[in-house]
Design an enzyme around this catalytic site. Structure first.
Site, PDB file in Angstrom:
ATOM      1  N   ASP A 144      -5.341   8.917  10.180  1.00 33.59           N
ATOM      2  CA  ASP A 144      -4.067   8.325  10.599  1.00 33.59           C
ATOM      3  C   ASP A 144      -3.709   8.674  12.031  1.00 33.59           C
ATOM      4  O   ASP A 144      -3.991   9.769  12.494  1.00 33.59           O
ATOM      5  CB  ASP A 144      -2.950   8.826   9.675  1.00 33.59           C
ATOM      6  N   TYR A 171     -10.813  -4.265   2.413  1.00 34.81           N
ATOM      7  CA  TYR A 171     -10.000  -3.888   3.566  1.00 34.81           C
ATOM      8  C   TYR A 171     -10.931  -3.769   4.772  1.00 34.81           C
ATOM      9  O   TYR A 171     -11.814  -2.915   4.793  1.00 34.81           O
ATOM     10  CB  TYR A 171      -9.296  -2.556   3.309  1.00 34.81           C
ATOM     11  N   GLU A 211       0.897  -1.161   0.000  1.00 35.58           N
ATOM     12  CA  GLU A 211       0.000   0.000   0.000  1.00 35.58           C
ATOM     13  C   GLU A 211       0.934   1.209   0.000  1.00 35.58           C
ATOM     14  O   GLU A 211       1.648   1.454   0.982  1.00 35.58           O
ATOM     15  CB  GLU A 211      -0.845   0.042   1.279  1.00 35.58           C
TER      16      GLU A 211
HETATM   17  O1  LIG Z   1      -1.097   1.533  10.995  1.00 35.89           O
HETATM   18  P1  LIG Z   1      -1.799   0.249  11.347  1.00 35.89           P
HETATM   19  O2  LIG Z   1      -2.484   0.296  12.702  1.00 35.89           O
HETATM   20  O3  LIG Z   1      -0.881  -0.959  11.168  1.00 35.89           O
HETATM   21  O4  LIG Z   1      -2.982   0.069  10.255  1.00 35.89           O
HETATM   22  C1  LIG Z   1      -2.682  -0.018   8.834  1.00 35.89           C
HETATM   23  C2  LIG Z   1      -2.910   1.369   8.269  1.00 35.89           C
HETATM   24  O5  LIG Z   1      -1.867   2.202   8.762  1.00 35.89           O
HETATM   25  C3  LIG Z   1      -2.890   1.529   6.734  1.00 35.89           C
HETATM   26  O6  LIG Z   1      -3.657   0.542   6.086  1.00 35.89           O
HETATM   27  C4  LIG Z   1      -3.412   2.922   6.540  1.00 35.89           C
HETATM   28  C5  LIG Z   1      -2.622   4.024   6.392  1.00 35.89           C
HETATM   29  N1  LIG Z   1      -3.410   5.142   6.397  1.00 35.89           N
HETATM   30  C6  LIG Z   1      -4.726   4.779   6.604  1.00 35.89           C
HETATM   31  C7  LIG Z   1      -5.877   5.536   6.744  1.00 35.89           C
HETATM   32  C8  LIG Z   1      -7.084   4.878   6.970  1.00 35.89           C
HETATM   33  C9  LIG Z   1      -7.128   3.460   7.031  1.00 35.89           C
HETATM   34  C10 LIG Z   1      -5.957   2.679   6.886  1.00 35.89           C
HETATM   35  C11 LIG Z   1      -4.770   3.359   6.687  1.00 35.89           C
END
Ligand SMILES: O=P(O)(O)OC[C@@H](O)[C@@H](O)c1c[nH]c2ccccc12
Length: 260
Positions: free
Chosen positions: A52, A167, A41
């Site tokens: 975030d 997702y 990603e």
């Molecule tokens: O950071 P984590 O807790 O491992 O979760 C994945 C996430 O960071 C990635 O998929 C992601 C980055 N930015 C996001 C914004 C919304 C949802 C998901 C995301």
């Protein structure tokens, strides 16, 4: 390349393009793929990353402070694709940067750069008709986010319109490392599986092999973002690719052992 999770659990790795530099983020992605990541990603840095947590917000700030633009992220995507034709590559963005760039232009350029699909974090499926037309026109896979709080009709729409994978966020709130996986994640994935044959990737708070082994019990893939971005933050541009590769290899080995 089509999105595929051959090993169980599939691993999806989130990094912010341009963090700590454009070249380092390219190298990190390639090392992550070689270490066992099925899908990258690739995050487009944004000034207002509301979804975030602090770790990924800081990654966006670092990339933006270096002047990283969407066009630069597309160049990183192109380089990753050229180096690893077989890997899954999803552009990860908020809606604002792609509206500023132009939705049709973004779809054309993302496809040309070799992306398999796009996940727009703040895109709600009920208002995604124009976006879906552009994804369909260019053959990019739209990946939608499902949450434990999503209603059945929204989940049905998300499952129906997603391509590549769905997702599932394991909990509501913002990204960031968590101590334990929630039971909500398993219930949510079961609901999605009812409406779609697509693989489901679970994210939010996954930071160790135990979490990955837990997710492997009920979903096709685990998404790791903050734990890897934090590793990058603590490394230098030269040591970050190796540190991320060792982390992923370790996750893959111990979660397979735990899953037995
Ligand atoms: O950071 P984590 O807790 O491992 O979760 C994945 C996430 O960071 C990635 O998929 C992601 C980055 N930015 C996001 C914004 C919304 C949802 C998901 C995301």
């Amino acid at each position: 390349m089509p999105i595929r999770f051959d090993q169980k659990p599939g691993l999806v790795v989130y990094i912010t393009a341009g963090d700590p530099s454009l070249d380092a983020s390219r190298a990190i992605a390639i090392e992550a793929i070689d270490a066992g990541a099925d899908v990258i990603e690739l995050g487009i840095p944004f000034s207002d990353p509301l979804g975030d947590g602090p770790i990924i917000q800081r990654a966006s700030e670092r990339a933006l402070s270096r002047g990283v633009k969407l066009a630069d992220v597309l160049e990183v995507a192109r380089a990753i694709r050229a180096a690893r034709p077989q890997a899954g590559l999803i552009l990860f963005t908020y809606l604002n940067p792609i509206l500023r760039y132009g939705l049709a232009r973004f779809a054309d350029d993302a496809k040309a750069a070799g992306a398999d699909g796009v996940l727009v974090i703040d895109m709600v499926v009920e208002e995604s008709a124009e976006y879906l037309r552009e994804m369909d026109r260019t053959g990019l896979a739209p990946v939608f986010l499902a949450a434990p709080t999503s209603s059945d009709e929204r989940l049905e729409a998300i499952a129906g319109h997603s391509r590549g994978f769905v997702y599932a966020i394991s909990r509501t709130g913002i990204t960031g490392k968590q101590q334990s996986m929630t039971a909500d994640a398993s219930a949510l994935v079961d609901r999605i599986h009812r409406w779609s044959k697509l693989p489901v990737a679970v994210g939010f708070g996954i930071s160790n092999a135990d979490h990955v082994a837990q997710v492997a019990e009920f979903a096709e893939a685990a998404v790791i973002g903050s734990a890897i971005v934090e590793l990058i933050e603590r490394s230098t541009p030269e040591t970050a690719p190796g540190a991320v590769a060792r982390f992923i290899k370790g996750l893959r080995q111990s979660s397979t052992a735990l899953a037995r």
